[in-house]
Scaffold this active site. Structure first.
Site, PDB file in Angstrom:
ATOM      1  N   GLU A 181      -5.573  -8.251  -1.016  1.00 44.60           N
ATOM      2  CA  GLU A 181      -6.209  -8.062   0.300  1.00 44.60           C
ATOM      3  C   GLU A 181      -7.670  -7.715   0.104  1.00 44.60           C
ATOM      4  O   GLU A 181      -7.985  -6.774  -0.631  1.00 44.60           O
ATOM      5  CB  GLU A 181      -5.584  -6.890   1.080  1.00 44.60           C
ATOM      6  CG  GLU A 181      -4.256  -7.141   1.699  1.00 44.60           C
ATOM      7  CD  GLU A 181      -3.774  -5.964   2.558  1.00 44.60           C
ATOM      8  OE1 GLU A 181      -4.617  -5.289   3.186  1.00 44.60           O
ATOM      9  OE2 GLU A 181      -2.567  -5.740   2.585  1.00 44.60           O
ATOM     10  N   GLU A 232       0.831  -1.222   0.000  1.00 47.12           N
ATOM     11  CA  GLU A 232       0.000   0.000   0.000  1.00 47.12           C
ATOM     12  C   GLU A 232       0.857   1.259   0.000  1.00 47.12           C
ATOM     13  O   GLU A 232       0.853   2.054   0.951  1.00 47.12           O
ATOM     14  CB  GLU A 232      -0.946  -0.003   1.211  1.00 47.12           C
ATOM     15  CG  GLU A 232      -2.006  -1.072   1.103  1.00 47.12           C
ATOM     16  CD  GLU A 232      -3.065  -0.983   2.199  1.00 47.12           C
ATOM     17  OE1 GLU A 232      -2.799  -0.396   3.253  1.00 47.12           O
ATOM     18  OE2 GLU A 232      -4.169  -1.506   1.991  1.00 47.12           O
TER      19      GLU A 232
HETATM   20  C1  BG6 Z   1      -4.377  -2.720   4.873  1.00 46.12           C
HETATM   21  C2  BG6 Z   1      -3.022  -3.194   5.329  1.00 46.12           C
HETATM   22  O1  BG6 Z   1      -4.340  -1.329   4.965  1.00 46.12           O
HETATM   23  O2  BG6 Z   1      -5.501  -3.039   5.614  1.00 46.12           O
HETATM   24  C3  BG6 Z   1      -3.053  -4.293   6.368  1.00 46.12           C
HETATM   25  O3  BG6 Z   1      -2.202  -3.558   4.245  1.00 46.12           O
HETATM   26  C4  BG6 Z   1      -4.195  -4.068   7.318  1.00 46.12           C
HETATM   27  O4  BG6 Z   1      -1.801  -4.323   7.005  1.00 46.12           O
HETATM   28  C5  BG6 Z   1      -5.491  -4.123   6.521  1.00 46.12           C
HETATM   29  O5  BG6 Z   1      -4.222  -4.962   8.373  1.00 46.12           O
HETATM   30  C6  BG6 Z   1      -6.739  -4.050   7.365  1.00 46.12           C
HETATM   31  O6  BG6 Z   1      -6.697  -2.947   8.200  1.00 46.12           O
HETATM   32  P1  BG6 Z   1      -6.883  -3.053   9.767  1.00 46.12           P
HETATM   33  O7  BG6 Z   1      -6.547  -1.722  10.252  1.00 46.12           O
HETATM   34  O8  BG6 Z   1      -8.306  -3.412   9.986  1.00 46.12           O
HETATM   35  O9  BG6 Z   1      -5.951  -4.106  10.234  1.00 46.12           O
END
Ligand code: BG6
Length: 472
Positions: A370, A177
């Site tokens: 993701e 990201e």
């Molecule tokens: C993304 C990141 O921004 O979102 C992850 O690459 C992160 O590292 C994921 O865990 C989900 O966000 P969060 O804050 O709910 O863990």
């Protein structure tokens, strides 16, 4: 869907490994981010607390103890039928302070074991080189990515990885990201601001260093092994105008550009005109060395990887809409969408829109690395975790993804869910914000057995993969 489609899941070292001081590992930026009220200032670069404070709990120190559980965890991924598993490298396991001449063999051994464990089950390892993780020693010494010297240290890490894991790893993502540097500059890039300085100037100069580093890493990866495939990685999610008022439409375009800026450079190979104009208007003067722009031009990425959690919505009128939460980006609340318990909008169709938008713009293979729902899971008296809400979120997103591929012709090589297993949340540091198919018995303060158990979604995802996305 293509038979070779890469179904799987993803985690990151800083949220999963724990073992923060084991086997020679040095202190990393994320190890300084406590859970609780001090976290937000820290991850945004507004705190200069670069030493540990005994009164705080730091979730990365324990993570989910993947450092000792990796065999068990990867075996569970294999049981679900994963074709790919994305994890990241903790820089300070390999170079504890970032400046060592030779790497820490114990650190290499750990990742070598993780990779072998994946390959044993026919799982393709997808390696993120830097996922919210820089050596604290480099923050102290040179201010992390604000200094150009960082490039050399980062490339030392890349060289070790490309050489030692040659032939075993093909897919590399130099930065997780990359656009998150604008929203969480310390967490994403180790930036700590000084009072009164032009923060935009610092962020974009650091970004330039990361973009040069990424181009150099791409070049190096290909020289070491021409089979290597390099992907940029950005936090995606289309921006909708709050209304059809042209002012809102213009605002949405501007916000989208903030994110596409990074990919425009990494995938097309040049700074877009709108960026130069933005720099001018904001008194940002980038120091760009001779050869940087040519290097960027000649070393574009093969793949566009991205995360998708939600779309965003913006209004030109600051009073027109209330604000929604969403992956550290401020966004107006979209009245058509429901939200997660953490206030993140839920927009499956937004995934189809985003996939199409990104593919239209770049015409390169995409990789969704993701996507997932952070939720509180309850364990029943029988020890079961019935996470129908997660299945609902994922199946709706997958259905839109399948449409983007089968009906719209988007070239997508894989889909990885975020947190294949419960891990610590990046934004909040909570363990209770769970994303996994596998429950980990640990709480926000690090108490628990850390025992793994399968949730209902475990068998569901197994069937999704076995049917190649037909049974959602
Ligand atoms: C993304 C990141 O921004 O979102 C992850 O690459 C992160 O590292 C994921 O865990 C989900 O966000 P969060 O804050 O709910 O863990």
């Amino acid at each position: 869907m293509n038979e070779n489609f890469l179904w799987g899941g993803a985690t990151a070292a800083n949220q999963a490994e724990g073992g923060y001081n084991l086997d020679g590992r040095g202190l990393s930026s994320i190890d300084l981010c406590p859970i609780g009220e001090k976290r937000s200032a820290m991850i945004r670069g507004l705190s200069n607390q670069l030493t540990l404070d005994e009164t705080q709990y730091y979730p990365s120190h324990k993570g989910i103890d993947f450092y000792t559980h990796y065999k068990e965890d990867i075996a569970l991924f294999a049981e679900m039928g994963f074709k790919a598993y994305r994890f990241s490298i903790s820089w300070t396991r390999i170079f504890p302070t970032g400046v060592e001449e030779t790497p820490n063999e114990k650190g290499i051994e750990f990742y070598s074991n993780v990779i072998d464990e994946c390959l044993k089950y026919g799982i393709e390892p997808i390696v993120t080189i830097s996922h919210f993780d820089v050596p604290v020693a480099l923050i102290e010494k040179i201010g992390s990515w604000r200094s150009r010297e960082m490039i050399g240290y980062y490339l030392n890490l890349c060289r070790v990885l490309f050489e030692r894991f040659k032939g075993r790893v093909t897919y590399w993502l130099p930065f997780n990201e990359i656009n998150m540097i604008l929203h969480a500059p310390f967490m994403a890039a180790g930036l700590v601001f000084e009072e009164g300085e032009n923060q935009e100037q610092v962020k974009y100069q650091a970004t330039h260093h990361e973009l040069v580093a990424s181009a150099m890493a791409t070049k190096m990866a290909k020289e070491i092994d021409p089979n290597n495939q390099i992907g940029c990685m950005f936090a995606a999610g289309s921006t909708y105008p709050y209304t059809c008022n042209p002012d809102d439409v213009w605002q949405a375009l501007q916000v989208d550009r903030e994110n596409y800026f990074f990919v425009d450079i990494q995938a097309r190979g040049y700074y877009p005109n709108y960026a130069w104009k933005f720099f001018e208007a904001n008194n940002i003067e980038l120091t760009i060395e001779d050869g940087d722009l040519a290097l960027i031009k000649e070393n574009t990425v093969d793949i566009i990887a991205f995360s998708y959690y939600n779309s965003r919505c913006v209004s030109a009128d600051p009073n027109a809409a209330s604000q929604a939460e969403g992956n550290l980006f401020a966004s107006a609340k979209n009245p058509y969408l429901e939200a997660s318990a953490w206030g993140w909008p839920i927009d499956p169709k937004g995934l189809r829109i985003t996939l199409n938008e990104v593919y239209d713009r770049y015409q390169k293979p995409l990789f969704l690395v993701e996507n997932g729902l952070g939720a509180v899971d309850e364990v029943t008296e029988k020890g079961e975790i019935i996470d129908d809400y997660r299945i609902d979120y994922l199946s709706k997103h997958m259905a839109e993804m399948v449409k983007a591929v089968d009906l719209d012709g988007v070239d997508l090589i894989g889909y990885l869910t975020w947190g294949a297993i419960d891990i610590v949340s990046a934004s909040s540091g909570e363990m209770s914000k769970r994303y996994g198919f596998i429950y980990v018995d640990g709480d926000n303060e690090g108490n628990g057995t850390y025992k793994r158990s399968k949730k209902k979604s475990f068998d569901w995802y197994k069937e999704v993969i076995a049917s190649n996305g037909k049974n959602l």
